[in-house]
Design a protein around this motif. Structure first.
Motif, mmCIF file in Angstrom:
data_model
loop_
_atom_site.group_PDB
_atom_site.id
_atom_site.type_symbol
_atom_site.label_atom_id
_atom_site.label_comp_id
_atom_site.label_asym_id
_atom_site.label_seq_id
_atom_site.Cartn_x
_atom_site.Cartn_y
_atom_site.Cartn_z
ATOM 1 N N GLU A 85 0.827 -1.207 0.000
ATOM 2 C CA GLU A 85 0.000 0.000 0.000
ATOM 3 C C GLU A 85 0.865 1.263 0.000
ATOM 4 O O GLU A 85 0.580 2.222 -0.726
ATOM 5 N N VAL A 86 1.926 1.246 0.805
ATOM 6 C CA VAL A 86 2.810 2.408 0.886
ATOM 7 C C VAL A 86 3.518 2.628 -0.443
ATOM 8 O O VAL A 86 3.607 3.757 -0.937
ATOM 9 N N VAL A 87 4.003 1.562 -1.061
ATOM 10 C CA VAL A 87 4.699 1.694 -2.346
ATOM 11 C C VAL A 87 3.777 2.288 -3.402
ATOM 12 O O VAL A 87 4.194 3.149 -4.188
ATOM 13 N N GLU A 88 2.529 1.874 -3.433
ATOM 14 C CA GLU A 88 1.587 2.433 -4.409
ATOM 15 C C GLU A 88 1.421 3.936 -4.214
ATOM 16 O O GLU A 88 1.335 4.690 -5.181
ATOM 17 N N ARG A 89 1.411 4.381 -2.979
ATOM 18 C CA ARG A 89 1.310 5.824 -2.696
ATOM 19 C C ARG A 89 2.601 6.548 -3.067
ATOM 20 O O ARG A 89 2.577 7.659 -3.589
ATOM 21 N N LEU A 90 3.761 5.925 -2.792
ATOM 22 C CA LEU A 90 5.043 6.551 -3.125
ATOM 23 C C LEU A 90 5.211 6.703 -4.638
ATOM 24 O O LEU A 90 5.808 7.675 -5.099
ATOM 25 N N LYS A 91 4.654 5.781 -5.405
ATOM 26 C CA LYS A 91 4.731 5.853 -6.863
ATOM 27 C C LYS A 91 4.019 7.090 -7.400
ATOM 28 O O LYS A 91 4.296 7.538 -8.502
ATOM 29 N N GLU B 4 8.755 13.153 -7.673
ATOM 30 C CA GLU B 4 10.163 13.385 -7.350
ATOM 31 C C GLU B 4 10.906 12.092 -7.011
ATOM 32 O O GLU B 4 12.128 12.024 -7.102
ATOM 33 N N ILE B 5 10.176 11.058 -6.607
ATOM 34 C CA ILE B 5 10.792 9.772 -6.257
ATOM 35 C C ILE B 5 11.104 9.010 -7.536
ATOM 36 O O ILE B 5 10.234 8.782 -8.364
ATOM 37 N N VAL B 6 12.382 8.601 -7.677
ATOM 38 C CA VAL B 6 12.801 7.901 -8.893
ATOM 39 C C VAL B 6 13.088 6.418 -8.674
ATOM 40 O O VAL B 6 13.057 5.644 -9.629
ATOM 41 N N THR B 7 13.389 6.001 -7.450
ATOM 42 C CA THR B 7 13.545 4.581 -7.154
ATOM 43 C C THR B 7 12.933 4.268 -5.789
ATOM 44 O O THR B 7 12.950 5.102 -4.882
ATOM 45 N N VAL B 8 12.392 3.064 -5.672
ATOM 46 C CA VAL B 8 11.860 2.567 -4.405
ATOM 47 C C VAL B 8 12.388 1.145 -4.237
ATOM 48 O O VAL B 8 12.232 0.311 -5.124
ATOM 49 N N ASN B 9 13.033 0.900 -3.098
ATOM 50 C CA ASN B 9 13.594 -0.420 -2.824
ATOM 51 C C ASN B 9 13.069 -0.959 -1.499
ATOM 52 O O ASN B 9 13.051 -0.239 -0.497
ATOM 53 N N TYR B 10 12.683 -2.232 -1.500
ATOM 54 C CA TYR B 10 12.287 -2.939 -0.280
ATOM 55 C C TYR B 10 13.571 -3.510 0.293
ATOM 56 O O TYR B 10 14.280 -4.248 -0.397
ATOM 57 N N THR B 11 13.923 -3.155 1.515
ATOM 58 C CA THR B 11 15.247 -3.492 2.024
ATOM 59 C C THR B 11 15.213 -4.263 3.336
ATOM 60 O O THR B 11 14.207 -4.270 4.044
ATOM 61 N N THR B 12 16.362 -4.855 3.606
ATOM 62 C CA THR B 12 16.608 -5.426 4.933
ATOM 63 C C THR B 12 17.377 -4.380 5.717
ATOM 64 O O THR B 12 17.779 -3.355 5.170
ATOM 65 N N GLY B 13 17.591 -4.609 6.993
ATOM 66 C CA GLY B 13 18.359 -3.653 7.785
ATOM 67 C C GLY B 13 17.463 -2.681 8.499
ATOM 68 O O GLY B 13 16.324 -2.999 8.852
ATOM 69 N N ASN B 14 17.962 -1.475 8.693
ATOM 70 C CA ASN B 14 17.246 -0.478 9.494
ATOM 71 C C ASN B 14 15.924 -0.038 8.887
ATOM 72 O O ASN B 14 14.958 0.192 9.595
ATOM 73 N N TYR B 15 15.899 0.125 7.567
ATOM 74 C CA TYR B 15 14.709 0.664 6.912
ATOM 75 C C TYR B 15 13.912 -0.445 6.250
ATOM 76 O O TYR B 15 14.452 -1.440 5.800
ATOM 77 N N SER B 16 12.618 -0.220 6.135
ATOM 78 C CA SER B 16 11.776 -1.135 5.362
ATOM 79 C C SER B 16 11.867 -0.785 3.883
ATOM 80 O O SER B 16 11.853 -1.652 3.019
ATOM 81 N N ILE B 17 11.921 0.523 3.609
ATOM 82 C CA ILE B 17 11.941 1.030 2.237
ATOM 83 C C ILE B 17 13.038 2.087 2.141
ATOM 84 O O ILE B 17 13.234 2.886 3.067
ATOM 85 N N PHE B 18 13.733 2.083 1.008
ATOM 86 C CA PHE B 18 14.771 3.076 0.749
ATOM 87 C C PHE B 18 14.462 3.694 -0.604
ATOM 88 O O PHE B 18 14.328 2.980 -1.596
ATOM 89 N N VAL B 19 14.285 5.014 -0.655
ATOM 90 C CA VAL B 19 13.931 5.681 -1.903
ATOM 91 C C VAL B 19 14.995 6.702 -2.293
ATOM 92 O O VAL B 19 15.720 7.221 -1.442
#
Length: 153
Positions: free
Chosen positions: A85-91, A95-110
């Motif tokens: 749901e969040v990714v659909e809103r970020l799209k 201004e956002i050119v990349t969205v990545n689902y990540t491990t580590g501290n963040y869930s998403i890195f844009v």
């Protein structure tokens, strides 16, 4: 197309030449790889059908278009189940050119581009942080991009 099509050295040479210059004509590639122009065309068609080649893009210098700030934002989600749901809103945020689902501290890195710090504040405060499901963000401003390339084969 056969599902058993394997990528060989000729395909990799074609890809390397196109990664250096995506506007190079197939006839010029053919000369450099020692095959016919038709062979290059057929192989590119197969690579596209396989999903290896997924279109072509322009590489832009955003600063010359008035976008002087490139930054990365680490996004913490309230729950990981909200990712889709969040990714659909970020799209929806241009201004956002990349969205990545990540491990580590963040869930998403844009990655995003903004004109200046005022524009960055507007994007961050009025758009990104208003997305339901985002708990908090951390912003890192890029001072310089020293390398951006494809993997060589």
């Amino acid at each position: 197309m056969s599902k058993n099509y394997e990528i060989d050295n000729v395909d990799l040479k074609i890809l390397n030449l196109l990664m250096e210059d995506a506007k190079i004509p197939y006839t010029e590639i053919a000369k450099k790889v020692f095959v016919s122009g038709g062979t290059v065309h057929v192989r590119m068609k197969k690579l596209e059908e396989m999903g290896v080649v997924q279109g072509t893009t322009l590489k832009l210098d955003y600063s010359k278009l008035g976008y002087d700030i490139t930054c990365f934002i680490g996004i913490y989600l309230q729950k990981s189940s909200l990712y889709d749901e969040v990714v659909e809103r970020l799209k929806e945020i241009p201004e956002i050119v990349t969205v990545n689902y990540t491990t580590g501290n963040y869930s998403i890195f844009v990655k995003l581009h903004c004109r200046d710090t005022k524009h960055l504040r507007e994007v961050l405060h009025d758009k990104i942080q208003k997305v339901e499901g985002i708990e908090r963000t951390e912003t890192l401003i890029s001072l310089e991009e020293s390398l951006s390339r494809h993997i060589s084969f």
